[in-house]
Write an enzyme that holds these catalytic residues in place. Structure first.
Site, PDB file in Angstrom:
ATOM      1  N   VAL A 179       1.016  -1.296   0.127  1.00 47.27           N
ATOM      2  CA  VAL A 179      -0.042   0.029   0.101  1.00 47.27           C
ATOM      3  C   VAL A 179       0.800   1.205  -0.095  1.00 47.27           C
ATOM      4  O   VAL A 179       0.342   2.269  -0.952  1.00 47.27           O
ATOM      5  CB  VAL A 179      -0.968  -0.038   1.217  1.00 47.27           C
ATOM      6  CG1 VAL A 179      -1.874   1.209   1.193  1.00 47.27           C
ATOM      7  CG2 VAL A 179      -1.800  -1.170   1.032  1.00 47.27           C
ATOM      8  N   ASP A 180       1.983   1.126   0.779  1.00 49.80           N
ATOM      9  CA  ASP A 180       2.623   2.669   0.718  1.00 49.80           C
ATOM     10  C   ASP A 180       3.295   2.657  -0.492  1.00 49.80           C
ATOM     11  O   ASP A 180       3.301   3.810  -1.035  1.00 49.80           O
ATOM     12  CB  ASP A 180       4.220   2.298   1.829  1.00 49.80           C
ATOM     13  CG  ASP A 180       3.543   2.462   3.306  1.00 49.80           C
ATOM     14  OD1 ASP A 180       2.912   3.454   3.382  1.00 49.80           O
ATOM     15  OD2 ASP A 180       4.260   1.957   4.163  1.00 49.80           O
ATOM     16  N   MET A 181       3.935   1.573  -1.189  1.00 48.47           N
ATOM     17  CA  MET A 181       4.562   1.765  -2.528  1.00 48.47           C
ATOM     18  C   MET A 181       3.454   2.095  -3.583  1.00 48.47           C
ATOM     19  O   MET A 181       3.927   3.055  -4.454  1.00 48.47           O
ATOM     20  CB  MET A 181       5.428   0.434  -2.710  1.00 48.47           C
ATOM     21  CG  MET A 181       6.274   0.144  -1.902  1.00 48.47           C
ATOM     22  SD  MET A 181       7.604   1.401  -1.418  1.00 48.47           S
ATOM     23  CE  MET A 181       8.681   0.899  -2.763  1.00 48.47           C
TER      24      MET A 181
END
Length: 409
Positions: A179-181
């Site tokens: 999700v971050d990336m």
């Protein structure tokens, strides 16, 4: 226009106030494609500078030091400026940087941004051409807009963990910080879109991304399937609830993924497994029938895979154009010729000339693209240079800022 030896974003200046992974990855992509990205950090530095694994490094002056592989993974190609934004002097420096910039990227909550003088309205008033890019945990609107969020929280909240893991087992997070990336990639696209719009309007805009919105969008066909058909997805294991067979199988010496997404592939799959009679079995005619009888089908296939090594089955499956892949560990991935051929493992150099390996960009341009070649910066390494080149300060002005605590104690 971009010249032959210039990257696509070569004339874009970015102030990156974000921390940890999502925002810094977005900033790294901007740097990869030529933007001058200034990573502004508090005196103690971005918190992921100390996250393991820790690796040795060398400062610009040649002194031995340490850095975090985590930090290095999302901060190459940038320059580092330390500002203690608790001080008026540092906040004034930030305002000067804003007036010189094309993009400002941050992940502060709205109240904190307002306190630092970088609310959207304040930034746009200071520089109408500025693209303001913000990242939050739960979006810009709604009752949770002021709530902090992290990758695992987003995976849980958005339902990703509910479909990950073995049927009947507990929810499991995706091992990578997906999700971050993905939020970083998404916001990169939003920023470039806003810069293109600025060409037409002459003005910047506000681009907002969040971990929640990214995670929900990644639920894709699962979410649409529930909205349109009322189907609540269950944990998927190593396979798929809509295609059968399509999952991991254990061989003598490891595991491979193999599957048949259509009836033609199913016939070739059975031929590869040396069981052509299964292709004609009335119980398994059509993908829907195979999905509905998966508990019957897999016990017929699994012993065949287990009887031979990976290479045997991969050769038979690939030669018949059946979807398959070895299940690699990361050491196998990062040394694989196909990964290397597509420049997903590259080298960068720090200011002391020391080389290190990092990941390449997930997309490339034939002209004007590529990857930044300088390693992630040491904390505050470019502070004085940036004061001179971006803000036109002399030694006296820099010394005055230092005395005022702008750069920390």
């Amino acid at each position: 226009m971009t010249g032959i030896n210039q990257k696509a974003l070569h004339d874009i200046r970015v102030v990156d106030l974000s921390r940890v992974l999502a925002g810094p990855y977005c900033g790294q992509l901007l740097a990869d494609f030529g933007a001058d990205v200034i990573k502004v950090e508090a005196p103690g530095g971005d918190e992921n500078r100390v996250w393991p694994p820790i690796v040795p490094s060398v400062t610009r002056s040649g002194m031995p030091s340490q850095t975090s592989a985590n930090f290095n993974s999302v901060n190459r190609g940038k320059r580092s400026l330390v500002l203690d934004l608790k001080t008026p002097a540092a906040r004034e420096v930030l305002q000067q940087l804003v007036r010189q910039s094309d993009v400002l990227l941050h992940s502060f909550l709205p109240d904190t941004a307002a306190r630092l003088g970088i609310s959207n309205d304040a930034l746009r008033a200071a520089n109408k051409r500025l693209v303001v890019a913000t990242i939050s945990g739960f979006g810009a609107h709604g009752e949770l807009a002021e709530r902090r969020g992290y990758d695992m929280m987003a995976q849980a909240f958005a339902g990703m963990m509910s479909v990950t893991g073995q049927p009947g087992g507990p929810p499991i997070r995706c091992g990578a910080s997906i999700v971050d990336m993905a939020t970083g990639i998404s916001l990169y696209g939003g920023i470039v879109t806003a810069l293109l719009q600025r060409v037409e309007t002459g003005e910047g805009t506000w681009v907002h991304g969040s971990l929640l919105e990214t995670a929900v969008s990644l639920m894709g066909h699962f979410a649409v399937g529930w909205m349109q058909a009322g189907v609540l997805p269950q944990p998927q294991g190593s396979g798929s609830s809509v295609i059968a067979p399509y999952q991991a199988f254990k061989c003598q010496d490891g595991m491979i993924l193999a599957g048949a997404p259509n009836d033609g592939a199913w016939a070739r799959f059975c031929d590869a497994l040396e069981c052509p009679e299964l292709a004609k079995d009335p119980r398994f005619q059509g993908n829907m029938a195979r999905v509905e009888r998966l508990d019957t089908l897999i016990p017929l296939l699994a012993p065949r895979f287990a009887a031979k090594p990976m290479a045997y089955w991969l050769e038979r499956l690939e030669s018949r154009n059946v979807a398959c892949a070895p299940i690699h560990t990361l050491d196998q991935v990062m040394t694989h010729p196909q990964v290397l051929a597509n420049a997903m493992r590259i080298q960068v150099k720090d200011t002391a000339g020391q080389a290190s390996d990092v990941l390449g960009t997930p997309f490339k341009l034939a002209d004007g693209g590529g990857t930044a070649t300088t390693a992630a910066p040491t904390l505050g390494a470019d502070t004085d240079v940036l004061m001179r080149t971006w803000l036109g300060m002399d030694d006296t002005g820099i010394a005055a800022l230092r005395s005022a605590g702008a750069f920390g104690a």
